[in-house]
Design a protein around this motif. Sequence first.
Motif, mmCIF file in Angstrom:
data_model
loop_
_atom_site.group_PDB
_atom_site.id
_atom_site.type_symbol
_atom_site.label_atom_id
_atom_site.label_comp_id
_atom_site.label_asym_id
_atom_site.label_seq_id
_atom_site.Cartn_x
_atom_site.Cartn_y
_atom_site.Cartn_z
ATOM 1 N N GLY A 65 -0.327 -22.157 -11.354
ATOM 2 C CA GLY A 65 -0.283 -22.736 -10.009
ATOM 3 C C GLY A 65 0.702 -23.881 -9.973
ATOM 4 O O GLY A 65 0.805 -24.662 -10.923
ATOM 5 N N TRP A 66 1.419 -24.004 -8.858
ATOM 6 C CA TRP A 66 2.348 -25.124 -8.697
ATOM 7 C C TRP A 66 1.746 -26.210 -7.804
ATOM 8 O O TRP A 66 2.423 -27.149 -7.423
ATOM 9 N N LYS A 377 12.441 -28.801 -15.439
ATOM 10 C CA LYS A 377 12.217 -28.693 -16.882
ATOM 11 C C LYS A 377 11.380 -29.844 -17.435
ATOM 12 O O LYS A 377 11.214 -29.967 -18.647
ATOM 13 N N GLY A 378 10.864 -30.708 -16.556
ATOM 14 C CA GLY A 378 9.985 -31.782 -16.987
ATOM 15 C C GLY A 378 10.688 -33.060 -17.390
ATOM 16 O O GLY A 378 10.070 -33.963 -17.963
ATOM 17 N N VAL A 401 7.840 -28.194 -14.628
ATOM 18 C CA VAL A 401 7.119 -29.011 -13.656
ATOM 19 C C VAL A 401 7.622 -28.701 -12.250
ATOM 20 O O VAL A 401 8.821 -28.800 -11.971
ATOM 21 N N LYS A 402 6.691 -28.340 -11.374
ATOM 22 C CA LYS A 402 7.001 -28.191 -9.951
ATOM 23 C C LYS A 402 6.047 -29.020 -9.094
ATOM 24 O O LYS A 402 6.307 -29.242 -7.914
ATOM 25 N N ALA A 403 4.937 -29.448 -9.680
ATOM 26 C CA ALA A 403 3.995 -30.314 -8.980
ATOM 27 C C ALA A 403 4.548 -31.735 -8.939
ATOM 28 O O ALA A 403 5.453 -32.092 -9.698
ATOM 29 N N THR A 416 1.777 -29.359 -15.360
ATOM 30 C CA THR A 416 2.902 -28.538 -15.771
ATOM 31 C C THR A 416 2.520 -27.069 -15.630
ATOM 32 O O THR A 416 1.463 -26.738 -15.098
ATOM 33 N N GLN A 417 3.368 -26.195 -16.119
ATOM 34 C CA GLN A 417 3.093 -24.761 -15.992
ATOM 35 C C GLN A 417 1.783 -24.365 -16.664
ATOM 36 O O GLN A 417 1.041 -23.530 -16.149
#
Length: 428
Positions: A65-66, A377-378, A401-403, A416-417
């Motif tokens: 989940g993002w 990529k964090g 990382v998208k959150a 993270t993922q």
Amino acid sequence: MMTKKINLSAFIFFFFILVSCQSEQQNWTHFRGSNMDGHANVETAPLHWSDTENVVWKVPVKGLGWSSPVVFDGQVWVTSAEEDGTEFYVSCFDLNSGELLSEKTLFNSEEPQRIHPTNSYATPTPCIEKGRVYVHYGSFGTASIDTKSFEVIWKRDDMPCEHMQGPASSPIIYKDKLIVHLEGTEDPYVVALDKETGEIIWKSVRPKEIYDPLQPVFRKSYQTPIVVTVNGRDLLISNSSFMCFAHDVNTGEVIWTFQYGDDSTVSQPLFYNGLVFINSGWIFEDGKPNFTREFAINPTGKGDVTETHQVWMYEDEVPQIPTPVIVDDKMYMVHDRGMVTCLDAMTGKVIWKEKLRGNFNSSPIYAGGNIYFINVKGFCTIIKPGDSFEKVAENDLGETVKAIPVFVGDKMLLRTQNNLFSIKSVRL
């Protein structure tokens, strides 16, 4: 005797102020913070970390989940789903220890819709208040959960939406309402649910005379709305695909609209110093998505305000996904490909620009006097807000990382993922 009464009253007053401030620092109730403005109500925030350095705890999160975490009363809630969209989860962790307190499968889908390869089936961020957390997976389901018993209070999966690229709009709480957007390729709409029962209070479908002639791809939207007060009236600012709507949040009535055209919007609206700031989504040229525009609008109008209430417009490397943040009259935005632009929020004039490494989905957050930019990529770049680019620190987590980062007390929570991190502040 009178002096003692006054002193006691003053003590009680300041006690409640202190408790309120501490509560704000310990809770994070919505996407982009409790005020949904990208500001963390904390005095300090971590400046240095890695996947091992200054990590309080690190826990795996089931599924993918993002969505970003939300926090209330020492609980951290996150949503996730199976990568193929067949199961939808919600998990609760202890803020201090990272202990898993509850994990539930809320919904199942035998034939889930397709999603965009960069999206997930659990991208909408939950929202939370005392005793209740509300989770939303677009058309796959919406639910309310008791945060003490972890029991489901209500849930529904009967609100259809052809997302086309997957769900992403996050729900918001407004008084007795839970507001969710289900804006897909057919009959896009927004609903206000009774947060106690899940029943619909009002529903507003986008005008068919405007949306039906559009290509289906131009009808979908992934934005999260905000509520602003204008001349004593609370307005829901919803920058949908093709045009922005300002609804009376109590009734759903459309008060004004602003048209910008073309593809789906993602970036959340902002409200600052009497102006509403909205993102257009992709503007197409020669049949291809080419650029995005940022608009500043005077929100006091009625009807179609496209030609009358625009204050400024800017279109050079405006992000489609990350939402800007405004600090001290300056707007900081990071383009999906990494260019940071600092604008004068009241005029739209460029103050400075600087290229950061990597691509970005996560929105910048202002915390502890600095602004945090975390790429896909964090890798995080922390800057000091001001008239020039001033780098404070860089940190590499080494995970996707998208959150957005969440700040509570002296800690940062980052999803993270595969994991959820708690990272602490360390005074040097």
